[in-house]
Design a protein around this motif. Structure first.
Motif, PDB file in Angstrom:
ATOM      1  N   HIS A   1      -7.533  -4.930   4.807  1.00 13.73           N
ATOM      2  CA  HIS A   1      -7.302  -4.045   5.963  1.00 13.73           C
ATOM      3  C   HIS A   1      -7.590  -4.762   7.279  1.00 13.73           C
ATOM      4  O   HIS A   1      -6.883  -4.598   8.254  1.00 13.73           O
ATOM      5  CB  HIS A   1      -8.119  -2.756   5.826  1.00 13.73           C
ATOM      6  CG  HIS A   1      -9.611  -2.955   5.695  1.00 13.73           C
ATOM      7  ND1 HIS A   1     -10.187  -3.841   4.809  1.00 13.73           N
ATOM      8  CD2 HIS A   1     -10.642  -2.370   6.342  1.00 13.73           C
ATOM      9  CE1 HIS A   1     -11.503  -3.794   4.903  1.00 13.73           C
ATOM     10  NE2 HIS A   1     -11.809  -2.897   5.847  1.00 13.73           N
TER      11      HIS A   1
ATOM     12  N   SER B   1       4.083   0.508   2.297  1.00 14.17           N
ATOM     13  CA  SER B   1       4.242  -0.914   1.971  1.00 14.17           C
ATOM     14  C   SER B   1       5.182  -1.628   2.944  1.00 14.17           C
ATOM     15  O   SER B   1       6.094  -2.350   2.546  1.00 14.17           O
ATOM     16  CB  SER B   1       4.742  -1.079   0.528  1.00 14.17           C
ATOM     17  OG  SER B   1       3.795  -0.553  -0.368  1.00 14.17           O
TER      18      SER B   1
ATOM     19  N   THR C   1      -3.947   1.751   6.870  1.00 11.30           N
ATOM     20  CA  THR C   1      -4.309   0.706   5.915  1.00 11.30           C
ATOM     21  C   THR C   1      -5.473   1.204   5.067  1.00 11.30           C
ATOM     22  O   THR C   1      -6.605   1.294   5.512  1.00 11.30           O
ATOM     23  CB  THR C   1      -4.588  -0.642   6.628  1.00 11.30           C
ATOM     24  OG1 THR C   1      -5.170  -1.520   5.698  1.00 11.30           O
ATOM     25  CG2 THR C   1      -5.475  -0.499   7.842  1.00 11.30           C
TER      26      THR C   1
ATOM     27  N   ASP D   1       0.861  -1.183   0.000  1.00  9.56           N
ATOM     28  CA  ASP D   1       0.000   0.000   0.000  1.00  9.56           C
ATOM     29  C   ASP D   1       0.895   1.230   0.000  1.00  9.56           C
ATOM     30  O   ASP D   1       1.660   1.454   0.930  1.00  9.56           O
ATOM     31  CB  ASP D   1      -0.876  -0.042   1.261  1.00  9.56           C
ATOM     32  CG  ASP D   1      -1.973   1.006   1.222  1.00  9.56           C
ATOM     33  OD1 ASP D   1      -1.844   1.992   0.466  1.00  9.56           O
ATOM     34  OD2 ASP D   1      -2.949   0.831   1.974  1.00  9.56           O
TER      35      ASP D   1
ATOM     36  N   VAL E   1      -5.940   0.387   1.480  1.00  7.21           N
ATOM     37  CA  VAL E   1      -6.472  -0.595   0.525  1.00  7.21           C
ATOM     38  C   VAL E   1      -7.362  -1.590   1.260  1.00  7.21           C
ATOM     39  O   VAL E   1      -7.020  -2.055   2.349  1.00  7.21           O
ATOM     40  CB  VAL E   1      -5.320  -1.331  -0.178  1.00  7.21           C
ATOM     41  CG1 VAL E   1      -5.856  -2.364  -1.148  1.00  7.21           C
ATOM     42  CG2 VAL E   1      -4.443  -0.324  -0.925  1.00  7.21           C
TER      43      VAL E   1
END
Lengths: 731, 117
Positions: A665, A635, A657, A605, A659
């Motif tokens: 998540h 990420s 989080t 992410d 995504v």
């Protein structure tokens, strides 16, 4: 009656026992001015005592939530037609700094020969009656206790029943009133002899009750096509009412001029309005000045209006005004909505606090165009007065149309208001007093056989109502179907059923306003905007403001309509979140401690913005409180987050989080929680997750201590952390 | 009759004022105003109106409805110039009634011929 900030004003309780209610004070109250008043981080030069309860300006959040109050009284005009709804509006205005509430009268009350009783509904104002006034004063007494400052209640002593209304106001503790016989003559076509004879009695009653008087001169600005050209006459109108008031014995400090800066941008406002205000202040140095904001040149754009009103308020500050009257920014498009009364009050409050100390640093020039223009205005006014006398006096001058002519005097356009001294409403009702004329009451003006006694004129029968209020006769209602009790049935039923509707003016009006930008030419855009409003479910949509951004690229519209939706309060899901701690409280706790925070956007992410908003000092993030933040970037694997927490001996882990596909998540949060447990770190760590789809409830289900969604600020997170850390420390 | 049109001849008219100090100009302003107000206030001193008389009866303890009716009747009889309050007070003294009893009696049609004009 005592108000509680968390409870709505109970109109039924106000109406209870009204027949016995007496005002607890009479007369006008000024704010208590304070010099060099330290409030929060600042020292104010032109302030007054702070309120016990108020809602500060929005930006106060950066300055310890201070709410300094200016030394000027701030006025708001309130009248929806239903006084029971207006009382709530008055309370809201008082919390935002209004301490002068003007109640406008219903259309046509000027021509009612006598007093109105009961609580009939009005149009564009309130039918002023004893019951309405008494109920309003009772409510204002409770509201002033709540906010901790006296509130002046104001209405109008004009029309053909002036003396009776003045008695009513004196008996019921009304604190300020408009009284100006010229207003009756010019704008209400009431017979001029009747107006002036009545005015002497009304003014006598008002001055004995300490009621602050405002005149009616500002109406000439409001009606003239080129308002800046009637300025010489305005001095004259102010002066006639002032001298007439002095002649009946009214002291200077109860006489306030009602003035308005005559122009608005794009007119070069300061060139015209400042010399006018300076000349007025100088000619009337011994009197009070109430400056209203401009209403003559306002359109439907509330932002434009607000800017004009800021400039008006600047002029007030530069010319030692005593009262700043506010005009709601929506007055150019509808009868004011209640939140716009608050907006108007805030325009004055914000401007005046921003201007604090201005005149200690700058001064008006003693030569040049300002002085020349001031002098010219005064000379034009003197010439105006000379011409009145040349014509044979006030009545003949009015008869010959000298007043409200559009010419810049001595220029004449020949379009002044003409009134015949022998006609108009109430003509032939002025009666010569006989030699034995008597009026055995207090506050009476003119020839009176009882005034020759040494005793009080009302001693013969044990005192008039002004001396013995128990003699005041209270009439409750004359027309039960048109009364507040009847009108309250619906609001009380709604309240009992827990039903809520939107409103702007009156209970249950269900009016809402939406703003739409439509990228088309004006006519197409407007038709489309209305159609869109209908699609939103608004009934009777109506464009109340339109502003072209570009003839082809689009226009912005404000549309009002009826949202016919009743919400049941019991069925609402209301988050039980507590108020975040103040910036100062958070920093005071964090700064002396060494609180280590590890943060990362986890998984695969690359969204970094959310976390930056929460961490970075330049975005108002938690670094500013003294949290030691280690941002691992985007990420980041969960394992790496916990490694870092171990290394830095962190107490807090923040993961972002964003995504959410395949519920990734949720998995991240669960993984973090489980892994921390396995490593034996879970108990000493506060785990917090953030992201667009994160809620507190979801985060807790996934093992986090809490979670934050859209709109979260560094303060929210900092406040949460301090609360938890404080508890842990206490354990 | 309305004022005729007139061009702005301020420059010509102001000549006589230009020699005055600001203070003298202010003085001139206020002395003119006083001259305008004087006859108007004199009329108020020596005249009355139905609203003034109703306001007097309110102060004597009558309700607005009673005050309206009493003043209307006194006006009808052409007696308002004596003062509604005085008529009622003096009648009350003569009849040894309270102010309110006297007003109520008058509204019932009694004592009109005995009013002390």
């Amino acid at each position: 009656m005592k108000l509680s900030p968390n409870k709505k004003l109970d109109v039924s309780e106000i109406l209870k026992g009204l027949e016995h209610y007496r005002p607890r004070r009479k007369g006008w109250t000024w704010r208590k001015k304070l010099k060099d008043n330290k409030i929060g981080p600042f020292v104010y030069k032109e302030s007054s005592e702070s309120l016990k309860k108020s809602i500060p300006l929005p930006a106060a959040t950066y300055f310890e939530n201070i709410d300094p109050q200016s030394d000027l009284v701030i006025t708001t005009e309130i009248a929806s037609g239903r006084f029971e709804d207006d009382l709530r509006r008055m309370r809201m205005a008082a919390w935002h700094g209004a301490d002068h509430i003007m109640v406008i009268r219903t259309t046509g009350q000027s021509h009612i020969d006598g007093l109105i009783e009961g609580t009939p509904e009005g149009i564009g104002g309130i039918p002023i009656s004893r019951k309405q006034i008494r109920a309003t004063r009772k409510a204002l007494d409770a509201i002033e206790d709540e906010v901790g400052r006296a509130i002046n209640f104001h209405s109008y002593v004009s029309g053909v029943a002036g003396p009776e209304i003045a008695v009513l106001f004196a008996e019921e503790g009304v604190n300020g009133a408009h009284q100006d016989p010229q207003y009756n003559v010019l704008y209400r076509n009431i017979n001029m002899h009747r107006s002036f004879v009545d005015a002497a009695e009304a003014k006598t009653i008002m001055k004995d009750a300490g009621i602050l008087q405002l005149d009616g001169a500002h109406n000439a600005n409001a009606t003239a096509k080129e308002a800046w050209k009637v300025t010489p006459e305005l001095f004259v109108q102010h002066a006639i009412n002032t001298a007439y008031s002095n002649a009946v014995g009214m002291p200077n400090d109860l006489i306030a001029l009602s003035t308005v800066p005559p122009t608005a941008p794009p007119a070069p406002k300061m060139q015209y309005d400042l010399p006018y205000a300076v000349a007025l202040r100088e000619l009337f140095a011994d009197y009070k000045i109430r400056a209203q904001q401009n209403t003559r040149y306002m359109e439907s754009d509330t932002m434009e209006t607000t800017i004009t009103h800021v400039l008006d308020t600047l002029i007030s500050r530069m010319t030692s005004t005593d009262i700043q009257s506010t005009i709601t920014p929506d007055e150019g498009r509808n009868i004011p909505w209640h939140y716009n009364n608050v907006a108007g009050v805030n325009t004055a409050r914000q401007t005046l606090m921003g201007l604090d100390g201005l005149m200690e640093q700058v001064e008006l020039k003693k030569d040049g165009s300002l002085r020349e223009n001031v002098r010219e205005l005064k000379e034009r006014a003197v010439l105006f007065l000379e011409e009145i006398l040349q014509k044979g006096g006030y009545y003949t001058a009015v008869e010959q149309g000298q007043f409200v002519d559009q010419g810049y005097f001595p220029e004449r356009k020949g379009d002044g208001i003409v009134r015949d001294p022998q006609s108009g409403d109430g003509a032939d009702t002025v009666i010569a007093r006989e030699a034995n004329y008597g009026a055995p009451v207090c506050s009476h003006f003119g020839n009176n056989i009882y005034a020759q006694n040494n005793n009080k004129t009302c001693d013969d029968y044990g005192g008039c109502t002004l001396c013995d209020p128990s003699k005041v006769q209270y009439i409750d209602e004359l027309d039960a179907p048109d009364s507040v009790e009847k009108r309250l049935e619906q609001p009380l039923a709604d309240q009992a059923a827990g039903i809520l509707r939107p409103e702007v003016e009156k209970h249950g009006d269900s009016i809402v306003c939406v703003t739409l930008f439509v990228p088309e030419s004006p006519k197409v855009a407007e038709a489309a905007a209305l159609e869109m409003a209908r699609h939103m479910g608004l009934k009777n949509p109506e464009v109340i403001s339109r502003r072209v951004m570009h003839p082809a690229e689009g226009s912005v519209f404000e549309i009002k309509g009826i949202l016919d939706v009743a919400i049941n309060i019991e069925k609402l899901q209301i988050p039980t979140g507590e108020e975040p701690l103040s910036d100062k409280a958070i920093e005071d706790w964090v700064r002396p401690r060494n609180v280590q925070v590890v943060a990362a956007t986890v998984g695969e992410d690359e969204h970094s913005v959310g976390l930056h908003e929460i961490l970075d000092i330049k975005h108002g993030g938690i670094e500013k409180y003294g949290f030691q933040c280690h941002d691992l970037g985007t990420s980041v694997p969960i394992e790496r987050v916990l490694d870092m927490a171990e290394e830095t001996n962190a107490q807090v882990v923040l993961i972002s989080t964003i995504v959410t596909h395949s519920d990734i998540h949720k998995q991240h949060m669960l993984h973090l929680h489980e892994l921390a447990k396995q490593r034996g770190m879970r108990k000493k760590l506060i785990l917090v997750a953030g992201g667009g789809q994160i809620t507190e409830q979801l985060a807790r289900q996934c093992g986090m201590n809490t979670g934050f969604g859209h709109g979260t600020t560094g303060r929210d997170v900092g406040s949460f952390l301090v609360r938890v850390l404080r508890e842990l420390e206490a354990e | 009759m309305s004022c005729v049109e007139r061009p702005d001849d301020f420059e010509r008219r102001r000549k006589k004022l230009q020699g005055m100090s600001d203070e003298e100009l202010h003085h001139q302003f206020w002395s003119l105003v006083e001259k305008i107000v004087e006859p108007v206030i004199e009329e108020a001193r020596s005249h009355t109106t139905p609203s003034i008389e109703r306001s007097i009866l309110l102060r004597m303890g009558f309700s607005s409805i009673e005050a309206n009716a009493l003043v209307a009747k006194i006006l009808e009889q052409n007696l308002l110039g004596h003062g509604a309050g005085r008529l009622i007070l003096e009648l009350a003294k003569a009849k040894q009634l309270s102010i309110h009893e006297t007003g109520t009696a008058l509204l019932a049609g009694q004592y009109w011929e005995e009013l002390p004009v």
